[in-house]
Design a protein around this motif. Sequence first.
Motif, short mmCIF file in Angstrom:
data_model
loop_
_atom_site.label_atom_id
_atom_site.label_comp_id
_atom_site.label_asym_id
_atom_site.label_seq_id
_atom_site.Cartn_x
_atom_site.Cartn_y
_atom_site.Cartn_z
N PRO A 63 -0.15 7.61 -5.06
CA PRO A 63 -1.37 8.29 -4.26
C PRO A 63 -2.52 8.05 -4.65
O PRO A 63 -3.59 7.52 -4.11
CB PRO A 63 -0.87 9.74 -3.90
CG PRO A 63 0.47 9.79 -3.94
CD PRO A 63 0.94 9.04 -5.15
N LEU A 64 -2.72 8.12 -6.09
CA LEU A 64 -3.88 8.19 -6.79
C LEU A 64 -4.45 6.81 -6.88
O LEU A 64 -5.55 6.45 -7.16
CB LEU A 64 -4.11 9.06 -8.00
CG LEU A 64 -3.78 10.29 -8.07
CD1 LEU A 64 -3.98 11.11 -9.30
CD2 LEU A 64 -4.92 10.96 -7.32
N ALA A 65 -3.68 5.60 -6.60
CA ALA A 65 -4.07 4.33 -6.91
C ALA A 65 -4.32 3.71 -5.75
O ALA A 65 -4.85 2.40 -5.43
CB ALA A 65 -2.99 3.72 -7.61
N ARG A 66 -4.19 4.27 -4.87
CA ARG A 66 -4.54 3.81 -3.10
C ARG A 66 -6.12 3.66 -3.07
O ARG A 66 -6.73 4.74 -3.34
CB ARG A 66 -3.76 4.51 -2.10
CG ARG A 66 -2.48 4.55 -2.23
CD ARG A 66 -1.58 5.40 -1.24
NE ARG A 66 -0.20 5.34 -1.52
CZ ARG A 66 0.61 6.29 -0.91
NH1 ARG A 66 0.19 7.23 0.15
NH2 ARG A 66 1.82 6.35 -1.22
N PRO A 67 -6.53 2.51 -2.70
CA PRO A 67 -8.06 2.32 -2.51
C PRO A 67 -8.65 3.45 -1.45
O PRO A 67 -7.60 3.82 -0.47
CB PRO A 67 -7.99 1.20 -1.75
CG PRO A 67 -6.96 0.28 -2.24
CD PRO A 67 -5.91 1.24 -2.19
N MET A 68 -9.48 4.07 -1.68
CA MET A 68 -10.29 5.20 -0.76
C MET A 68 -10.66 4.50 0.46
O MET A 68 -11.02 3.35 0.73
CB MET A 68 -11.52 5.57 -1.60
CG MET A 68 -11.20 6.65 -2.72
SD MET A 68 -12.35 7.49 -3.03
CE MET A 68 -11.70 8.64 -4.52
N SER A 69 -10.56 5.19 1.63
CA SER A 69 -10.84 5.02 2.86
C SER A 69 -12.34 4.80 3.16
O SER A 69 -13.04 5.42 1.98
CB SER A 69 -10.33 6.01 3.98
OG SER A 69 -11.05 7.22 3.72
N TYR A 86 -5.26 -5.72 -0.49
CA TYR A 86 -5.66 -4.55 -0.09
C TYR A 86 -7.02 -4.43 0.95
O TYR A 86 -7.52 -3.35 1.15
CB TYR A 86 -6.10 -3.71 -1.22
CG TYR A 86 -4.77 -3.45 -2.03
CD1 TYR A 86 -3.59 -2.85 -1.62
CD2 TYR A 86 -4.62 -4.47 -3.43
CE1 TYR A 86 -2.64 -2.86 -2.70
CE2 TYR A 86 -3.64 -4.31 -4.22
CZ TYR A 86 -2.45 -3.63 -3.66
OH TYR A 86 -1.23 -3.60 -4.44
N GLN A 87 -7.43 -5.69 1.30
CA GLN A 87 -8.48 -5.81 2.33
C GLN A 87 -9.76 -5.10 1.71
O GLN A 87 -10.37 -4.35 2.51
CB GLN A 87 -8.16 -5.26 3.61
CG GLN A 87 -6.78 -5.82 4.34
CD GLN A 87 -6.30 -5.48 5.83
OE1 GLN A 87 -6.95 -4.46 6.12
NE2 GLN A 87 -5.48 -6.17 6.11
N LEU A 91 0.79 -1.28 -0.02
CA LEU A 91 0.09 -0.11 0.06
C LEU A 91 0.86 1.30 -0.02
O LEU A 91 0.73 2.27 -0.73
CB LEU A 91 -0.81 -0.11 1.14
CG LEU A 91 -1.85 0.90 1.19
CD1 LEU A 91 -2.99 1.13 0.37
CD2 LEU A 91 -2.71 1.12 2.52
N GLU A 92 1.73 1.35 0.82
CA GLU A 92 2.71 2.61 0.85
C GLU A 92 3.42 2.57 -0.29
O GLU A 92 3.86 3.59 -0.48
CB GLU A 92 3.71 2.51 2.27
CG GLU A 92 4.57 1.43 2.31
CD GLU A 92 4.10 0.09 2.76
OE1 GLU A 92 4.79 -0.74 3.32
OE2 GLU A 92 2.75 -0.15 2.91
N ASP A 93 3.82 1.78 -1.32
CA ASP A 93 4.51 1.83 -2.56
C ASP A 93 3.48 2.45 -3.58
O ASP A 93 4.28 2.73 -4.63
CB ASP A 93 5.08 0.61 -3.03
CG ASP A 93 6.39 0.36 -1.85
OD1 ASP A 93 6.73 1.13 -1.05
OD2 ASP A 93 6.71 -0.97 -1.57
N LEU A 94 2.41 2.12 -3.29
CA LEU A 94 1.52 2.62 -4.39
C LEU A 94 1.36 4.11 -4.68
O LEU A 94 1.64 4.89 -3.82
CB LEU A 94 0.02 2.20 -4.11
CG LEU A 94 -0.43 0.67 -4.22
CD1 LEU A 94 -1.74 0.40 -3.64
CD2 LEU A 94 -0.45 0.26 -5.68
#
Length: 444
Positions: A336-342, A441-442, A331-334
Amino acid sequence: MTTNSLNALSDQSPTNWLRVTRYTQGVIGPSQKMLGPLANGGTLVTGTPPGCWGPMITPSFQGGHEVTQPVAIEGAEIGDAVALKIQRMTVTSFATSSGVMKFVEGRYTGDPFVHKFCAECGTEHPASHVEGIGEMAIRCNHCGAEVNAFRFGHGYVIVLDHENQVSLTVNQDVANRLAGNASEMSALPELAAQHSILSLARADMPGVASRMRPFLGNIGTTPSRDLPDSHNCADFGQYLIDAPHRYGMSEADLHAAKTDGHMDTNAVREGCILICPVKVPGAGVYMGDMHAQQGNGEIAGHATDVSGETELTVEVIKGLTIDGPILLQNLEDLPPLARPMSALETQKVRELGARWGQRDIEESGPITFIGSGPDLNAATKNGLQRAADVTGLPYDEVLNRATITGSIDISRLPGTVRVTFLCPLNVLDRIGIGHLVREKYQLG
């Protein structure tokens, strides 16, 4: 691998756990005998010697790395894919050396990584030994001449703190002391055949501190014809096209055979999942070229090659035909725009849609396609086209998704990139990796 050896492997019962301690001395392909088979879902543990500089200064090698003997995976057939779930990655070297390289003309044919010879006695790929320290230390066993085909343009020696994950380049006096105990400081595995690059003791840049962030630079599956291990990619591989040595081939043959295992992608580290093409029966999983750290691009051409241990589990994905690797980054390597939304962001998106009458909101997950080519433009186009081919999304749609939900990131100059975007989960389910993305990514 011959038909008889394949049949012999298929007659063996798969094992659930396997450790690999043997290496291929620079070549990867069907001629290499596979270990295994490892059960689908089994665990693979490897201890790997350094890549790049050690093999480069060892004239008997016919490639730029020293990767592990390949492992057959139960049920993996040509046209499938194999997911490598990296559970653990540990540096074992205490020090290493690296820098910008120069070639020594008159000591190789076509490519100094692949076809070296002794300029004095003419022996091809001569056996050699180390005498003393410094750039003249590598000597031909046949005639005693200095035989190294490489030099440092600018180099450094760096010591490593495993516990605190920091490192520091050292001065010439320290480098000389380390060179006197090079194999032990490199922690070369018992069966490694390379010379330690610490023997050259080039220390032009003392006192530079850096964090450690280990990853594997060359990991994947066996190509469908023999290749120098460092050339199992499109940018280094381009030097095989019509080359004047035994590994010379056409551009079409290179692209049909390679699996892009050598990608120097610094996100291929503990916790990630790497999905690799199967181009030979059994897949032939191999790995090597661990780095202690490297920024995007591997700007100097080489980074901090180290010995290390890696543990991973394997999963065969039937019917997923891919031409190169797919990476599920941490997750920390993705980007920013590709990280799943909270959960909060997702709620706000629903509220935004409600205000404008857009009720349907796509469920998606991150995916990264590795692209390779002779330069960054070609590599980017290759990664985008691979994404379109595998997902079935229109090429132009992939461009848009990578623009607003992802990124293009350089893995290595001159021509390896990461194409990342949020992909619809129903598409990921259809190609057979939705469960991996959800687990990684749960996602619900």
